[in-house]
Design a protein around this motif. Structure first.
Motif, mmCIF file in Angstrom:
data_model
loop_
_atom_site.group_PDB
_atom_site.id
_atom_site.type_symbol
_atom_site.label_atom_id
_atom_site.label_comp_id
_atom_site.label_asym_id
_atom_site.label_seq_id
_atom_site.Cartn_x
_atom_site.Cartn_y
_atom_site.Cartn_z
ATOM 1 N N ARG A 102 29.659 18.242 0.711
ATOM 2 C CA ARG A 102 30.571 17.623 -0.262
ATOM 3 C C ARG A 102 31.552 18.653 -0.803
ATOM 4 N N ARG A 153 34.451 19.572 1.610
ATOM 5 C CA ARG A 153 35.403 18.462 1.741
ATOM 6 C C ARG A 153 36.244 18.343 0.473
ATOM 7 N N THR A 154 35.619 18.567 -0.680
ATOM 8 C CA THR A 154 36.336 18.472 -1.949
ATOM 9 C C THR A 154 37.299 19.629 -2.123
ATOM 10 N N PRO A 188 38.569 22.508 0.350
ATOM 11 C CA PRO A 188 38.587 23.182 1.656
ATOM 12 C C PRO A 188 38.771 24.692 1.561
ATOM 13 N N CYS A 207 35.529 26.633 2.333
ATOM 14 C CA CYS A 207 35.211 26.799 3.746
ATOM 15 C C CYS A 207 36.061 27.897 4.368
ATOM 16 N N TRP A 214 33.420 19.887 10.129
ATOM 17 C CA TRP A 214 33.211 18.868 9.097
ATOM 18 C C TRP A 214 34.308 18.941 8.035
ATOM 19 N N SER A 215 34.611 20.147 7.575
ATOM 20 C CA SER A 215 35.611 20.302 6.507
ATOM 21 C C SER A 215 36.981 19.847 6.960
ATOM 22 N N GLU A 216 37.257 19.960 8.262
ATOM 23 C CA GLU A 216 38.565 19.557 8.791
ATOM 24 C C GLU A 216 38.602 18.089 9.200
ATOM 25 N N GLY A 217 37.477 17.379 9.006
ATOM 26 C CA GLY A 217 37.443 15.953 9.294
ATOM 27 C C GLY A 217 37.255 15.611 10.756
ATOM 28 N N GLU A 265 33.173 10.621 9.104
ATOM 29 C CA GLU A 265 32.933 10.485 7.669
ATOM 30 C C GLU A 265 31.465 10.229 7.313
ATOM 31 N N ARG A 310 28.515 11.462 6.243
ATOM 32 C CA ARG A 310 27.930 12.683 5.692
ATOM 33 C C ARG A 310 26.420 12.712 5.886
#
Length: 203
Positions: free
Chosen positions: A102, A105-106, A108, A111, A168-171, A175, A177
């Protein structure tokens, strides 16, 4: 004796300026990478003159190290708080992975600073390797499987985890999780080296 100025002591004003420089560094490195961390850019981002830079740091490399330490400490606080209520190692690991998923993603920047830039920048990579070893210890299974094999096992597992979190952080992993957390948790639990050093995820 220090006198207050504007109701604040000089030590408090100095600490505030240092904090602004660190936050400016986090923004620059987390958004544009290590190459963006110049003294001029940091001072402009922090809205401070360059004379205040040397009040806190000898050079931008020292600031870069503080950017990494601060980002890691903040991330571990978030992850540790999420894992604290879990009752066993598996649940703590899953809670920590979920909080980390989380977080990146919130924000970046986390990361990029913790995972991507240490790969791209040799100076930062050397610092991170030594810093993590001092902070969390060497792989605890070295005496069981031998130092070389332990290092290779550790590098393989951690390298895979880093790659997963970047994707994951770059999508790039969708989605879901829960699916991501389950997969990463299973990897960590299956690796004696990574599981033994899980304090990096959850203090």
């Amino acid at each position: 004796m220090s006198r207050p100025y504007g109701g604040r002591l000089p030590e408090a004003r100095s600490a505030d300026r240092r904090g602004r420089l660190v936050q400016a560094g986090i923004e620059l490195v987390g958004t544009h990478g290590v190459s963006a961390l110049t003294m001029r850019a940091v001072c402009r981002e922090a809205q401070l003159s360059q004379k205040f830079f040397y009040e806190s740091f000898t050079d931008t490399e020292q600031l870069l190290h503080e950017v990494y330490r601060t980002t890691l400490d903040d991330a571990r606080h978030v992850i540790g708080a999420a894992a604290a209520a879990a009752t066993d190692r598996s649940a703590r690991t899953a809670a920590g992975v979920d909080a980390a998923a989380r977080l990146v993603r919130t924000d970046p920047r986390v990361c990029r600073i913790l995972l991507m830039e240490p790969i791209a920048d040799l100076r930062l990579r050397h610092f991170v390797r030594d810093f993590l070893a001092d902070a969390f210890g060497r792989p605890r299974t070295e005496t069981e499987v031998g130092p070389l094999r332990a290092k290779m096992h550790y590098a393989t597992t951690i390298g895979a985890i880093i790659s997963l979190f970047i994707e994951w952080s770059e999508g790039n992993l969708g989605e879901d999780r829960d699916a991501f957390v389950t997969y990463v948790t299973e990897m960590l639990m299956a690796s004696p080296v990574a599981a033994a050093n899980a304090g990096i995820l959850a203090p």
